[in-house]
Motif scaffolding. Structure first.
Motif, PDB file in Angstrom:
ATOM      1  N   LEU A   1      43.409 -35.425  33.867  1.00  0.00           N
ATOM      2  CA  LEU A   1      44.242 -36.067  32.850  1.00  0.00           C
ATOM      3  C   LEU A   1      45.704 -35.898  33.241  1.00  0.00           C
ATOM      4  O   LEU A   1      46.282 -34.819  33.119  1.00  0.00           O
ATOM      5  CB  LEU A   1      43.980 -35.459  31.478  1.00  0.00           C
ATOM      6  CG  LEU A   1      44.703 -36.131  30.294  1.00  0.00           C
ATOM      7  CD1 LEU A   1      44.328 -37.612  30.181  1.00  0.00           C
ATOM      8  CD2 LEU A   1      44.399 -35.400  28.996  1.00  0.00           C
ATOM      9  N   MET A   2      46.298 -36.994  33.718  1.00  0.00           N
ATOM     10  CA  MET A   2      47.685 -36.970  34.183  1.00  0.00           C
ATOM     11  C   MET A   2      48.586 -37.667  33.178  1.00  0.00           C
ATOM     12  O   MET A   2      48.168 -38.565  32.453  1.00  0.00           O
ATOM     13  CB  MET A   2      47.794 -37.637  35.553  1.00  0.00           C
ATOM     14  CG  MET A   2      46.833 -37.074  36.603  1.00  0.00           C
ATOM     15  SD  MET A   2      47.036 -35.311  36.938  1.00  0.00           S
ATOM     16  CE  MET A   2      48.650 -35.287  37.711  1.00  0.00           C
TER      17      MET A   2
ATOM     18  N   THR B   1      48.893 -32.526  32.617  1.00  0.00           N
ATOM     19  CA  THR B   1      48.571 -32.779  31.221  1.00  0.00           C
ATOM     20  C   THR B   1      49.570 -32.085  30.316  1.00  0.00           C
ATOM     21  O   THR B   1      50.072 -32.667  29.341  1.00  0.00           O
ATOM     22  CB  THR B   1      47.156 -32.248  30.900  1.00  0.00           C
ATOM     23  OG1 THR B   1      46.250 -32.628  31.930  1.00  0.00           O
ATOM     24  CG2 THR B   1      46.672 -32.765  29.559  1.00  0.00           C
ATOM     25  N   VAL B   2      49.870 -30.832  30.612  1.00  0.00           N
ATOM     26  CA  VAL B   2      50.844 -30.039  29.858  1.00  0.00           C
ATOM     27  C   VAL B   2      51.873 -29.487  30.827  1.00  0.00           C
ATOM     28  O   VAL B   2      51.524 -28.949  31.884  1.00  0.00           O
ATOM     29  CB  VAL B   2      50.164 -28.887  29.095  1.00  0.00           C
ATOM     30  CG1 VAL B   2      51.209 -27.942  28.501  1.00  0.00           C
ATOM     31  CG2 VAL B   2      49.267 -29.430  27.993  1.00  0.00           C
TER      32      VAL B   2
ATOM     33  N   VAL C   1      53.545 -30.114  21.460  1.00  0.00           N
ATOM     34  CA  VAL C   1      53.212 -30.539  22.819  1.00  0.00           C
ATOM     35  C   VAL C   1      51.744 -30.961  22.842  1.00  0.00           C
ATOM     36  O   VAL C   1      50.862 -30.153  22.511  1.00  0.00           O
ATOM     37  CB  VAL C   1      53.463 -29.407  23.819  1.00  0.00           C
ATOM     38  CG1 VAL C   1      53.010 -29.815  25.219  1.00  0.00           C
ATOM     39  CG2 VAL C   1      54.939 -29.005  23.829  1.00  0.00           C
ATOM     40  N   PRO C   2      51.434 -32.209  23.245  1.00  0.00           N
ATOM     41  CA  PRO C   2      50.033 -32.665  23.242  1.00  0.00           C
ATOM     42  C   PRO C   2      49.155 -31.834  24.178  1.00  0.00           C
ATOM     43  O   PRO C   2      49.586 -31.427  25.253  1.00  0.00           O
ATOM     44  CB  PRO C   2      50.124 -34.120  23.719  1.00  0.00           C
ATOM     45  CG  PRO C   2      51.538 -34.531  23.465  1.00  0.00           C
ATOM     46  CD  PRO C   2      52.353 -33.289  23.639  1.00  0.00           C
ATOM     47  N   TYR C   3      47.930 -31.589  23.749  1.00  0.00           N
ATOM     48  CA  TYR C   3      46.866 -30.944  24.523  1.00  0.00           C
ATOM     49  C   TYR C   3      47.110 -29.456  24.811  1.00  0.00           C
ATOM     50  O   TYR C   3      46.297 -28.829  25.488  1.00  0.00           O
ATOM     51  CB  TYR C   3      46.625 -31.675  25.857  1.00  0.00           C
ATOM     52  CG  TYR C   3      46.313 -33.136  25.720  1.00  0.00           C
ATOM     53  CD1 TYR C   3      45.057 -33.566  25.301  1.00  0.00           C
ATOM     54  CD2 TYR C   3      47.277 -34.103  26.000  1.00  0.00           C
ATOM     55  CE1 TYR C   3      44.766 -34.918  25.177  1.00  0.00           C
ATOM     56  CE2 TYR C   3      46.997 -35.446  25.870  1.00  0.00           C
ATOM     57  CZ  TYR C   3      45.739 -35.862  25.452  1.00  0.00           C
ATOM     58  OH  TYR C   3      45.459 -37.197  25.324  1.00  0.00           O
ATOM     59  N   VAL C   4      48.206 -28.883  24.313  1.00  0.00           N
ATOM     60  CA  VAL C   4      48.523 -27.500  24.676  1.00  0.00           C
ATOM     61  C   VAL C   4      47.448 -26.535  24.204  1.00  0.00           C
ATOM     62  O   VAL C   4      47.209 -25.482  24.825  1.00  0.00           O
ATOM     63  CB  VAL C   4      49.917 -27.105  24.132  1.00  0.00           C
ATOM     64  CG1 VAL C   4      49.900 -26.975  22.611  1.00  0.00           C
ATOM     65  CG2 VAL C   4      50.394 -25.812  24.778  1.00  0.00           C
ATOM     66  N   GLU C   5      46.745 -26.881  23.117  1.00  0.00           N
ATOM     67  CA  GLU C   5      45.730 -25.970  22.578  1.00  0.00           C
ATOM     68  C   GLU C   5      44.578 -25.743  23.556  1.00  0.00           C
ATOM     69  O   GLU C   5      43.919 -24.701  23.526  1.00  0.00           O
ATOM     70  CB  GLU C   5      45.185 -26.506  21.243  1.00  0.00           C
ATOM     71  CG  GLU C   5      44.377 -27.780  21.340  1.00  0.00           C
ATOM     72  CD  GLU C   5      45.221 -29.056  21.353  1.00  0.00           C
ATOM     73  OE1 GLU C   5      44.631 -30.157  21.267  1.00  0.00           O
ATOM     74  OE2 GLU C   5      46.470 -28.944  21.440  1.00  0.00           O
TER      75      GLU C   5
ATOM     76  N   VAL D   1      37.511 -29.784  29.960  1.00  0.00           N
ATOM     77  CA  VAL D   1      37.383 -30.156  28.554  1.00  0.00           C
ATOM     78  C   VAL D   1      36.174 -31.072  28.402  1.00  0.00           C
ATOM     79  O   VAL D   1      35.602 -31.539  29.389  1.00  0.00           O
ATOM     80  CB  VAL D   1      38.662 -30.851  28.031  1.00  0.00           C
ATOM     81  CG1 VAL D   1      39.855 -29.911  28.089  1.00  0.00           C
ATOM     82  CG2 VAL D   1      38.939 -32.137  28.813  1.00  0.00           C
ATOM     83  N   GLY D   2      35.798 -31.325  27.172  1.00  0.00           N
ATOM     84  CA  GLY D   2      34.637 -32.150  26.903  1.00  0.00           C
ATOM     85  C   GLY D   2      34.981 -33.607  26.675  1.00  0.00           C
ATOM     86  O   GLY D   2      36.154 -34.005  26.690  1.00  0.00           O
ATOM     87  N   PRO D   3      33.971 -34.435  26.418  1.00  0.00           N
ATOM     88  CA  PRO D   3      34.174 -35.878  26.256  1.00  0.00           C
ATOM     89  C   PRO D   3      34.963 -36.243  25.005  1.00  0.00           C
ATOM     90  O   PRO D   3      35.404 -37.389  24.886  1.00  0.00           O
ATOM     91  CB  PRO D   3      32.742 -36.425  26.195  1.00  0.00           C
ATOM     92  CG  PRO D   3      31.906 -35.263  25.770  1.00  0.00           C
ATOM     93  CD  PRO D   3      32.548 -34.053  26.359  1.00  0.00           C
ATOM     94  N   GLU D   4      35.160 -35.276  24.102  1.00  0.00           N
ATOM     95  CA  GLU D   4      35.944 -35.577  22.900  1.00  0.00           C
ATOM     96  C   GLU D   4      37.440 -35.693  23.197  1.00  0.00           C
ATOM     97  O   GLU D   4      38.206 -36.218  22.382  1.00  0.00           O
ATOM     98  CB  GLU D   4      35.720 -34.478  21.846  1.00  0.00           C
ATOM     99  CG  GLU D   4      36.398 -33.140  22.118  1.00  0.00           C
ATOM    100  CD  GLU D   4      35.657 -32.282  23.128  1.00  0.00           C
ATOM    101  OE1 GLU D   4      36.173 -31.186  23.457  1.00  0.00           O
ATOM    102  OE2 GLU D   4      34.569 -32.697  23.593  1.00  0.00           O
ATOM    103  N   VAL D   5      37.881 -35.237  24.347  1.00  0.00           N
ATOM    104  CA  VAL D   5      39.295 -35.299  24.709  1.00  0.00           C
ATOM    105  C   VAL D   5      39.580 -36.659  25.341  1.00  0.00           C
ATOM    106  O   VAL D   5      39.054 -36.983  26.408  1.00  0.00           O
ATOM    107  CB  VAL D   5      39.684 -34.164  25.671  1.00  0.00           C
ATOM    108  CG1 VAL D   5      41.149 -34.278  26.069  1.00  0.00           C
ATOM    109  CG2 VAL D   5      39.418 -32.807  25.018  1.00  0.00           C
ATOM    110  N   GLU D   6      40.397 -37.440  24.681  1.00  0.00           N
ATOM    111  CA  GLU D   6      40.730 -38.781  25.150  1.00  0.00           C
ATOM    112  C   GLU D   6      42.177 -38.838  25.625  1.00  0.00           C
ATOM    113  O   GLU D   6      42.992 -37.980  25.279  1.00  0.00           O
ATOM    114  CB  GLU D   6      40.492 -39.798  24.029  1.00  0.00           C
ATOM    115  CG  GLU D   6      39.038 -39.870  23.574  1.00  0.00           C
ATOM    116  CD  GLU D   6      38.828 -40.925  22.498  1.00  0.00           C
ATOM    117  OE1 GLU D   6      39.833 -41.475  22.011  1.00  0.00           O
ATOM    118  OE2 GLU D   6      37.661 -41.173  22.153  1.00  0.00           O
ATOM    119  N   ALA D   7      42.482 -39.859  26.394  1.00  0.00           N
ATOM    120  CA  ALA D   7      43.829 -40.022  26.935  1.00  0.00           C
ATOM    121  C   ALA D   7      44.734 -40.664  25.894  1.00  0.00           C
ATOM    122  O   ALA D   7      44.439 -41.750  25.379  1.00  0.00           O
ATOM    123  CB  ALA D   7      43.793 -40.870  28.203  1.00  0.00           C
ATOM    124  N   GLY D   8      45.856 -39.991  25.585  1.00  0.00           N
ATOM    125  CA  GLY D   8      46.853 -40.552  24.689  1.00  0.00           C
ATOM    126  C   GLY D   8      47.657 -41.643  25.368  1.00  0.00           C
ATOM    127  O   GLY D   8      47.418 -42.008  26.522  1.00  0.00           O
TER     128      GLY D   8
END
Length: 472
Positions: A125-126, A143-144, A160-164, A199-206
């Motif tokens: 995820l870039m 990603t972060v 910050v997106p995806y930081v979690e 990460v799993g398939p629930e993580v989508e690209a913003g």
């Protein structure tokens, strides 16, 4: 963009990790997105991200000031970073004693790339991200990419997106996690946490993010100023997936050589006040060296529509001249080796880190008598040398303004001696990958150029396989 979900999530200790990385590296066009679709997406994101950078005098900096007594340039919150003075004395190199401004940023930054499987292929995820110091605006980023002040909300901006996924990562999903240094010439003991997390398939690209195969990312590395420094250093920390061929030196010999260099060199550094720093002049607009070389410290006002806050002011370091980062590669008994150098820089935690074969800016060495200036001018010009990689890449755009270096990998032939110059060592790519699992062995320029070397090696392997398939 609709993405199909893959199989069970990838585990860091899965024995197939290297095979899946190798498969992802072989695919250069099409799974989640084709190369043509990516270029269209990247152009759209570049056009959409506003980033206006205006030079200003120091007096117009908001929330920044020169501290009484020291004269250091500091933020009112006491966070983010400061610009201080430094005196350095070393026992090796063309200059043994000097003073300079340096960035002091005790916080450990977070650089992370999320990975997941899409249609059975591993993707990264870039992010398309603009930085105020980038020479071309938007570059492909991890990603972060955030300081602790950013992702803990000191700036009072957006999360910050995806930081979690990185700050609270499940250890079973961590593929790489290592502290690495930043530029030892401009940062004082600065470190970043380089992470790769599944990460799993629930993580989508913003909106400003895109899933790419490793092969697609490798192709982007060859484009001038396309993949930023933070992405390159994280990519270098990926597990290796090549053959473990025997090198000229054993792993124990390499560690002995590194430790010996760390132990024998005397490097004394002291943080001092920025005011009245010997050899440096301060005006209303800039802090610069009296000979007009090295770099200057300037102030800028920034307006942005794609960051956690919409506008701010800050200091930026502006290097003078275009640097050269050069790596020699030679096949020894059929095994590719890279020639790395033990290099002293004042901002390292240890005395030395491993650097590329040649690293520097020719203009900064023109006044010195010695071999380094000539090496910078002549690198890659020999009759038995073949250029494997050549691109102009920029350094970190959040602290440096238009910092550019030409990254060049050159393969030498059988006529080039195996004998190592003082302070240099031939090391294989798998051995370098092993070193990169540990902190503070390779400097940031070496990590960047190793990411480029891996991209070349995969591309060359793919080409030869295609030739063999097409041969009757």
């Amino acid at each position: 963009m609709l993405l199909s979900t893959g199989p069970e999530v990838l585990r860091a200790d899965d024995p197939d990790v290297r095979a899946r990385l190798a498969e992802s590296a072989r695919i250069t066009d099409g799974v989640a997105i084709t190369s043509a679709q990516f270029e269209k997406w990247f152009a759209e994101r570049s056009a959409a991200q506003l980033h206006e950078v205006t030079p200003i005098p120091f007096a117009k900096l908001r929330n920044w000031s020169f501290a009484g007594g020291s004269g250091n340039l500091v933020h009112d919150s006491g966070r983010f970073f400061s610009v201080a003075g430094l005196t350095a004395e070393v026992d090796d190199g063309p200059v043994r004693r000097w003073s300079q401004p340096i960035i002091v940023q005790p916080e450990i930054g977070l650089l992370g790339i999320a990975v997941r499987e899409i249609d059975g292929v591993l993707h990264l995820l870039m992010q398309a991200k603009a930085e105020p110091g980038n020479p071309n605006g938007v570059q492909l980023s991890p990603t972060v990419q955030a300081t602790k002040s950013n992702y803990t909300g000191v700036h009072r901006g957006r999360q910050v997106p995806y930081v979690e996924h990185f700050a609270r990562a499940d250890p079973c999903r961590v593929i790489a996690d290592v502290l690495q240094s930043e530029h030892g010439a401009w940062f004082y003991r600065k470190r970043n946490r380089n992470m790769i997390v599944e990460v799993g398939p629930e993580v989508e690209a913003g909106e400003d993010f895109c899933w790419l195969t490793l092969g697609q990312v490798h192709e982007q590395l060859g484009i001038d100023h396309r993949v930023n420094m933070d992405a390159r250093t994280v990519l270098s920390c990926l597990p290796g997936f090549g053959a473990e061929d025997r090198g000229l030196h054993s792993n124990t010999e390499i560690l002995h050589w590194i430790t010996s260099n760390q132990a024998v060199h005397d490097v004394e550094t002291t943080l001092v006040g920025l005011g009245n720093l010997p050899g440096w002049r301060q005006s209303e607009w800039t802090i610069s060296h009296e000979r007009g070389v090295f770099f200057s410290v300037n102030a800028v006002d920034i307006v942005a529509n794609s960051r956690e806050v919409g506008g701010w002011t800050q200091p930026l370091i502006e290097p003078h001249g275009v640097g050269l980062v050069g790596l020699l590669v030679k096949r020894i008994d059929g095994v590719p080796h890279a020639l790395l150098r033990a290099r002293i820089e004042p901002g390292y935690i240890d005395a030395i880190e491993l650097a590329p074969t040649v690293q520097g800016t020719p203009e900064n060495h023109a006044h010195l008598s010695g071999p380094l200036h000539q090496q910078l001018l002549d690198f890659g010009q020999g009759p038995d040398e073949r250029v494997l990689f050549d691109a102009e890449l920029s350094e970190e755009g959040g602290r440096f303004y238009h910092s550019r270096s030409r990254y060049k990998i050159v393969e030498v032939g059988d006529d080039h001696p195996v004998e190592e110059p003082p302070g240099h060592y031939w090391i294989t790519l798998p051995q370098i990958t092993w070193l990169l699992q540990h902190r503070h062995y390779l400097n940031v320029q070496a990590r960047s150029i190793i990411a480029c070397l891996r991209a070349h090696e995969v591309s060359a392997a793919n080409f030869h396989k295609a030739i063999r398939r097409d041969t009757p």
